[in-house]
Design an enzyme around this catalytic site. Structure first.
Site, mmCIF file in Angstrom:
data_model
loop_
_atom_site.group_PDB
_atom_site.id
_atom_site.type_symbol
_atom_site.label_atom_id
_atom_site.label_comp_id
_atom_site.label_asym_id
_atom_site.label_seq_id
_atom_site.Cartn_x
_atom_site.Cartn_y
_atom_site.Cartn_z
ATOM 1 N N ASN A 208 96.835 33.244 58.234
ATOM 2 C CA ASN A 208 96.199 32.207 57.410
ATOM 3 C C ASN A 208 95.675 32.844 56.125
ATOM 4 O O ASN A 208 95.805 34.050 55.923
ATOM 5 C CB ASN A 208 95.083 31.506 58.204
ATOM 6 C CG ASN A 208 94.018 32.487 58.646
ATOM 7 O OD1 ASN A 208 93.362 33.114 57.830
ATOM 8 N ND2 ASN A 208 93.866 32.641 59.962
ATOM 9 N N ASP A 276 94.408 29.888 65.993
ATOM 10 C CA ASP A 276 94.162 29.126 67.226
ATOM 11 C C ASP A 276 95.221 29.392 68.278
ATOM 12 O O ASP A 276 94.966 29.286 69.458
ATOM 13 C CB ASP A 276 94.117 27.629 66.896
ATOM 14 C CG ASP A 276 92.888 27.290 66.083
ATOM 15 O OD1 ASP A 276 91.794 27.754 66.473
ATOM 16 O OD2 ASP A 276 93.012 26.613 65.040
ATOM 17 N N LYS A 286 113.960 41.845 66.414
ATOM 18 C CA LYS A 286 113.990 40.928 65.268
ATOM 19 C C LYS A 286 114.915 39.746 65.552
ATOM 20 O O LYS A 286 116.068 39.946 65.978
ATOM 21 C CB LYS A 286 114.465 41.689 64.026
ATOM 22 C CG LYS A 286 114.356 40.863 62.765
ATOM 23 C CD LYS A 286 114.885 41.607 61.555
ATOM 24 C CE LYS A 286 115.005 40.625 60.392
ATOM 25 N NZ LYS A 286 115.901 41.111 59.363
ATOM 26 N N PRO A 304 92.324 32.986 72.883
ATOM 27 C CA PRO A 304 90.963 32.888 73.410
ATOM 28 C C PRO A 304 90.012 32.508 72.276
ATOM 29 O O PRO A 304 90.213 32.926 71.135
ATOM 30 C CB PRO A 304 90.664 34.316 73.897
ATOM 31 C CG PRO A 304 91.598 35.191 73.139
ATOM 32 C CD PRO A 304 92.831 34.363 72.897
ATOM 33 N N ASP A 305 89.006 31.710 72.573
ATOM 34 C CA ASP A 305 87.986 31.380 71.575
ATOM 35 C C ASP A 305 86.888 32.441 71.693
ATOM 36 O O ASP A 305 86.094 32.428 72.631
ATOM 37 C CB ASP A 305 87.434 29.974 71.802
ATOM 38 C CG ASP A 305 86.568 29.529 70.628
ATOM 39 O OD1 ASP A 305 85.768 30.351 70.132
ATOM 40 O OD2 ASP A 305 86.709 28.371 70.198
ATOM 41 N N ILE A 306 86.880 33.353 70.744
ATOM 42 C CA ILE A 306 85.982 34.518 70.830
ATOM 43 C C ILE A 306 84.531 34.079 70.699
ATOM 44 O O ILE A 306 83.663 34.490 71.476
ATOM 45 C CB ILE A 306 86.349 35.562 69.752
ATOM 46 C CG1 ILE A 306 87.845 35.901 69.855
ATOM 47 C CG2 ILE A 306 85.517 36.817 69.896
ATOM 48 C CD1 ILE A 306 88.429 36.587 68.654
ATOM 49 N N PHE A 324 81.125 30.146 62.235
ATOM 50 C CA PHE A 324 81.488 29.447 61.008
ATOM 51 C C PHE A 324 82.283 28.199 61.378
ATOM 52 O O PHE A 324 82.928 28.155 62.429
ATOM 53 C CB PHE A 324 82.339 30.343 60.097
ATOM 54 C CG PHE A 324 81.513 31.218 59.205
ATOM 55 C CD1 PHE A 324 80.878 32.337 59.715
ATOM 56 C CD2 PHE A 324 81.347 30.905 57.859
ATOM 57 C CE1 PHE A 324 80.094 33.146 58.908
ATOM 58 C CE2 PHE A 324 80.574 31.704 57.036
ATOM 59 C CZ PHE A 324 79.940 32.820 57.549
ATOM 60 N N LYS A 342 80.695 25.007 71.229
ATOM 61 C CA LYS A 342 80.897 26.448 71.405
ATOM 62 C C LYS A 342 79.703 27.121 72.055
ATOM 63 O O LYS A 342 79.843 28.163 72.686
ATOM 64 C CB LYS A 342 81.171 27.104 70.052
ATOM 65 C CG LYS A 342 82.349 26.458 69.319
ATOM 66 C CD LYS A 342 83.351 27.485 68.917
ATOM 67 C CE LYS A 342 84.455 26.865 68.081
ATOM 68 N NZ LYS A 342 85.608 27.744 67.950
HETATM 69 O O1 C5P Z 1 87.236 26.210 66.367
HETATM 70 P P1 C5P Z 1 87.168 26.784 65.012
HETATM 71 O O2 C5P Z 1 88.271 27.754 64.697
HETATM 72 O O3 C5P Z 1 86.981 25.807 63.906
HETATM 73 O O4 C5P Z 1 85.803 27.614 65.018
HETATM 74 C C1 C5P Z 1 85.414 28.449 63.978
HETATM 75 C C2 C5P Z 1 84.457 29.507 64.459
HETATM 76 O O5 C5P Z 1 84.889 30.018 65.714
HETATM 77 C C3 C5P Z 1 84.402 30.691 63.551
HETATM 78 O O6 C5P Z 1 83.104 31.269 63.656
HETATM 79 C C4 C5P Z 1 85.472 31.605 64.127
HETATM 80 O O7 C5P Z 1 85.244 32.968 63.791
HETATM 81 C C5 C5P Z 1 85.326 31.359 65.606
HETATM 82 N N1 C5P Z 1 86.564 31.456 66.380
HETATM 83 C C6 C5P Z 1 86.730 32.480 67.276
HETATM 84 N N2 C5P Z 1 87.862 32.544 68.048
HETATM 85 C C7 C5P Z 1 88.824 31.609 67.938
HETATM 86 C C8 C5P Z 1 88.675 30.581 67.027
HETATM 87 C C9 C5P Z 1 87.537 30.525 66.256
HETATM 88 O O8 C5P Z 1 85.845 33.327 67.380
HETATM 89 N N3 C5P Z 1 89.910 31.697 68.684
#
Ligand code: C5P
Length: 398
Positions: A208, A276, A286, A304-306, A324, A342
């Site tokens: 991105n 995501d 390749k 994973p959502d960190i 953020f 979250k």
């Molecule tokens: O869900 P979204 O991507 O909008 O959330 C944004 C926040 O979550 C940011 O603080 C980003 O660093 C964190 N994030 C994360 N891991 C992910 C997706 C988002 O830590 N997989």
């Protein structure tokens, strides 16, 4: 981060002394100048010539050197530094320091200095655990001496346990933190930053537009307030700040692993623009255009959502977790819902719709969402946002 700082480095007699040569290089790479003092025992492990060559400075070894005293006396030497560092700090040096003995150059400097002293102990595990050493350590901590380590690990003597000198880059981080006066001194803060790269095959990836500018500015501002910062960054456009511990990653999954390894922390700021999804159908070779006109189909899997993972930790959750929310519409409402979902403490919401020019730009317009509600900050430079956030974090953690 250490630009213009002068470190008086006392090298004691231990096998770990060879790492002190790397420490000299590390400190100079960060902009500091290093004046080495090597004890008699230290000279059995490293030579004054190597220390002098790496430091590009005169090395001091002798208390009763007429030449040295004529050039710069030991009292002046002890004062002509921003910080006195002992690495490796042997049981003998700690003992002398704790008891006020001064019978050689190093111990005399330690008695005469008016500067702070940071020690990186290194010794056999039994020596470290000996009640006499532990008594000395307690006395020294009471006197305000800063300790970098020791850590646990395998030792040159074949034993295993605490007593191993911490690695030079970590000592350098602690030196940087010690030299930065500020409300966050002694606090460890984790910052994620940059985009992630999710591979399609060995040469292609999905990414991105995040530059890493905001996360980098936050890490710099936090370390400027004296925090020890672990900076976990994806492939960003901007260089990481000096004086922070940099952990470089590519993918979201690697970022989670690095974040978990960096914990515990007092605070955590998740500024990374984490992808995501990753490509579940990632190819190990390749992907070829075979001329048949058939197009590759990518399959995705969720990353994973960190932020959520760390926010929802039941053990070892940082006291303050900041996320953020980059939104393109209805910023405040979406960010407020995201904070709940979250489980983080604060969310910094920003409008990244193309018209704002924020993504990849130098300015940011954020709204801080906390328990107390939403607080709209005026549009300002990313550095200013970082400083304002760091100041708020300092208020919350102290
Ligand atoms: O869900 P979204 O991507 O909008 O959330 C944004 C926040 O979550 C940011 O603080 C980003 O660093 C964190 N994030 C994360 N891991 C992910 C997706 C988002 O830590 N997989």
């Amino acid at each position: 981060m250490l630009a213009g700082k002068r470190i008086l480095l006392i090298i004691g007699g231990g096998v770990a002394a060879f790492k002190s040569l790397t420490l000299i290089r590390e400190l100079r790479a960060r902009g500091a100048s290093v004046v080495p003092v090597i004890t008699q025992a230290g000279q059995e492990f490293v030579t004054p010539l190597s220390a002098s060559a790496l430091a590009a400075e005169k090395v001091y070894t002798d208390l009763f050197s007429l030449t040295d005293e004529a050039e710069m006396g030991h009292i002046e030497l002890s004062r002509d530094a921003d910080l006195v560092v002992i690495a490796p700090a042997t049981a003998d040096l700690l003992g002398k320091m704790a008891n006020g003995l001064a019978n050689d150059l190093a111990s005399t400097i330690l008695m005469a200095t008016d500067k702070r002293v940071l020690v990186a102990p290194a010794m056999n595990v039994r020596m470290w655990e000996h009640p006499a050493t532990q008594r000395n350590v307690a006395v020294l901590k009471g006197d305000g001496v800063l300790f970098a380590g020791p850590t646990e690990g395998a030792m040159a003597c074949g034993e295993y346990g605490p007593g191993r000198m911490v690695e030079p880059d970590e000592i350098a981080d602690d030196i940087a933190a010690a030299l930065m006066d500020g409300p966050l001194r002694g606090k460890h803060i984790l910052v994620t930053s940059g985009p992630t790269h999710e591979p399609i095959d060995p040469v292609r990836y999905i990414a991105n537009r995040s530059s890493g500018a905001q996360g980098t500015a936050i890490a710099r501002a936090l370390s400027g307030l004296g925090a020890r910062v672990s900076f976990v960054t994806g492939p960003a456009d901007v260089d990481p700040p000096a004086g922070v511990k940099v952990i470089k990653v590519q993918t979201a999954r690697e970022m989670l692993e690095a974040v978990e390894a960096a914990l515990p922390a007092d605070g955590a700021v998740f500024a990374a623009a984490v992808a995501d999804w990753h490509v579940a159908s990632e190819s190990t070779s390749k992907i070829k255009k075979d001329g048949s006109g058939s197009l590759p189909v990518l399959e995705f899997a969720e990353n994973p959502d960190i932020l959520a993972t760390v926010s929802q930790l039941t053990v070892g959750r940082p006291k303050l977790v900041v996320g953020f929310a980059a939104e393109t519409d209805d910023v405040e409402a979406h960010a407020t819902a995201k904070r709940k979902r979250k489980g983080c403490d604060w969310i910094l919401a920003n409008d990244v719709s193309p018209a704002t020019g924020i993504m990849g730009g130098t300015e940011n317009a954020v709204t801080l969402i906390t328990d107390a509600g939403a607080e709209v900050w005026p549009r300002m430079g990313k550095d200013e946002v970082a400083r304002k956030l760091a100041a708020r974090i300092a208020e919350a953690l102290t």
